[in-house]
Design an enzyme around this catalytic site. Sequence first.
Site, PDB file in Angstrom:
ATOM      1  N   ASN A  64       0.820  -1.207   0.000  1.00  0.00           N
ATOM      2  CA  ASN A  64       0.000   0.000   0.000  1.00  0.00           C
ATOM      3  C   ASN A  64       0.856   1.261   0.000  1.00  0.00           C
ATOM      4  O   ASN A  64       1.944   1.291   0.575  1.00  0.00           O
ATOM      5  CB  ASN A  64      -1.013   0.007   1.163  1.00  0.00           C
ATOM      6  CG  ASN A  64      -0.395  -0.235   2.524  1.00  0.00           C
ATOM      7  OD1 ASN A  64       0.563  -0.983   2.656  1.00  0.00           O
ATOM      8  ND2 ASN A  64      -0.956   0.396   3.538  1.00  0.00           N
TER       9      ASN A  64
ATOM     10  N   GLU B 252       0.338   5.395   0.681  1.00  0.00           N
ATOM     11  CA  GLU B 252      -0.600   6.389   1.204  1.00  0.00           C
ATOM     12  C   GLU B 252      -0.205   7.806   0.783  1.00  0.00           C
ATOM     13  O   GLU B 252       0.941   8.066   0.413  1.00  0.00           O
ATOM     14  CB  GLU B 252      -0.672   6.280   2.732  1.00  0.00           C
ATOM     15  CG  GLU B 252      -1.187   4.918   3.172  1.00  0.00           C
ATOM     16  CD  GLU B 252      -1.331   4.782   4.670  1.00  0.00           C
ATOM     17  OE1 GLU B 252      -0.767   5.595   5.416  1.00  0.00           O
ATOM     18  OE2 GLU B 252      -2.034   3.833   5.083  1.00  0.00           O
TER      19      GLU B 252
ATOM     20  N   CYS C  28      -4.303   0.659  -2.229  1.00  0.00           N
ATOM     21  CA  CYS C  28      -4.101  -0.585  -1.497  1.00  0.00           C
ATOM     22  C   CYS C  28      -3.028  -1.458  -2.165  1.00  0.00           C
ATOM     23  O   CYS C  28      -2.783  -1.357  -3.370  1.00  0.00           O
ATOM     24  CB  CYS C  28      -5.384  -1.404  -1.461  1.00  0.00           C
ATOM     25  SG  CYS C  28      -6.725  -0.652  -0.550  1.00  0.00           S
TER      26      CYS C  28
ATOM     27  N   GLU D  62      -3.173  -4.555  -2.935  1.00  0.00           N
ATOM     28  CA  GLU D  62      -3.715  -5.424  -3.984  1.00  0.00           C
ATOM     29  C   GLU D  62      -3.772  -4.702  -5.322  1.00  0.00           C
ATOM     30  O   GLU D  62      -3.437  -5.253  -6.371  1.00  0.00           O
ATOM     31  CB  GLU D  62      -5.136  -5.887  -3.619  1.00  0.00           C
ATOM     32  CG  GLU D  62      -5.225  -6.736  -2.371  1.00  0.00           C
ATOM     33  CD  GLU D  62      -5.478  -5.928  -1.099  1.00  0.00           C
ATOM     34  OE1 GLU D  62      -4.916  -4.825  -0.962  1.00  0.00           O
ATOM     35  OE2 GLU D  62      -6.251  -6.416  -0.255  1.00  0.00           O
TER      36      GLU D  62
ATOM     37  N   CYS E  83     -10.389  -4.769   0.208  1.00  0.00           N
ATOM     38  CA  CYS E  83     -11.492  -3.802   0.325  1.00  0.00           C
ATOM     39  C   CYS E  83     -12.399  -3.900  -0.902  1.00  0.00           C
ATOM     40  O   CYS E  83     -12.081  -4.583  -1.893  1.00  0.00           O
ATOM     41  CB  CYS E  83     -10.936  -2.383   0.470  1.00  0.00           C
ATOM     42  SG  CYS E  83     -10.412  -1.632  -1.086  1.00  0.00           S
TER      43      CYS E  83
ATOM     44  N   CYS F  25     -10.779  -3.003  -4.311  1.00  0.00           N
ATOM     45  CA  CYS F  25      -9.874  -4.051  -4.803  1.00  0.00           C
ATOM     46  C   CYS F  25     -10.652  -5.279  -5.273  1.00  0.00           C
ATOM     47  O   CYS F  25     -10.276  -5.925  -6.251  1.00  0.00           O
ATOM     48  CB  CYS F  25      -8.867  -4.422  -3.726  1.00  0.00           C
ATOM     49  SG  CYS F  25      -7.685  -3.091  -3.397  1.00  0.00           S
TER      50      CYS F  25
HETATM   51  N1  THU Z   1      -5.166  -1.520   2.790  1.00  0.00           N
HETATM   52  C1  THU Z   1      -4.617  -2.344   1.844  1.00  0.00           C
HETATM   53  O1  THU Z   1      -3.557  -2.040   1.270  1.00  0.00           O
HETATM   54  N2  THU Z   1      -5.280  -3.491   1.546  1.00  0.00           N
HETATM   55  C2  THU Z   1      -6.369  -3.954   2.203  1.00  0.00           C
HETATM   56  O2  THU Z   1      -6.853  -5.033   1.895  1.00  0.00           O
HETATM   57  C3  THU Z   1      -6.957  -3.154   3.277  1.00  0.00           C
HETATM   58  C4  THU Z   1      -6.428  -1.785   3.442  1.00  0.00           C
HETATM   59  C5  THU Z   1      -4.422  -0.310   3.167  1.00  0.00           C
HETATM   60  C6  THU Z   1      -4.975   0.993   2.721  1.00  0.00           C
HETATM   61  C7  THU Z   1      -4.411   1.949   3.751  1.00  0.00           C
HETATM   62  O3  THU Z   1      -3.105   2.335   3.338  1.00  0.00           O
HETATM   63  C8  THU Z   1      -4.279   1.120   5.001  1.00  0.00           C
HETATM   64  O4  THU Z   1      -4.354  -0.236   4.580  1.00  0.00           O
HETATM   65  C9  THU Z   1      -5.351   1.392   6.040  1.00  0.00           C
HETATM   66  O5  THU Z   1      -6.615   1.283   5.485  1.00  0.00           O
END
Ligand code: THU
Length: 136
Positions: free
Chosen positions: A45, A47, A56, A58, A89, A92
């Site tokens: 991920n 941000e 994310c 994925e 999520c 994704c």
């Molecule tokens: N996140 C992912 O990368 N994948 C998931 O399946 C759930 C959430 C990340 C997004 C964000 O950077 C952090 O987790 C908190 O939501």
Amino acid sequence: MRKAEIEQLLAAALAARERAVAPYSRFKVGAALLTAQGEIVTGANVESASYGLTCCAERVALFKALTEGRRDFLAVAVVADLPRGATPCGACRQLLAEYAPEAAVYVADSNQPAQWREFTVRQLLPEAFDHFEGGK
Ligand code: THU
């Protein structure tokens, strides 16, 4: 998939997780896609200070793989520091339904990768909107 292959994919996701750029949530997620050709493409991920721009793990893995010409995906592994792991999520799930509909999804707690859970993309997103004909 064989146990050894699943463990290898989870290990790739764990390594990718270390490269997550998550200064806001500090919640690191790693993902690894397995192609039909046996290649592994990873993602983590990323941000943004503008939180909604976050991508994310994925989707990072999927976008990398797709733009490197990969199309046929057998599996995706996702690891995060969460009991039983983090399932993808909704956003994704949509992208997986479109570009990796036959992939097995392995989800694990990064502290206990040997205890993965397995899903199908259809289980995660039944009745997906995955194509459309031209407008009328
Ligand atoms: N996140 C992912 O990368 N994948 C998931 O399946 C759930 C959430 C990340 C997004 C964000 O950077 C952090 O987790 C908190 O939501």
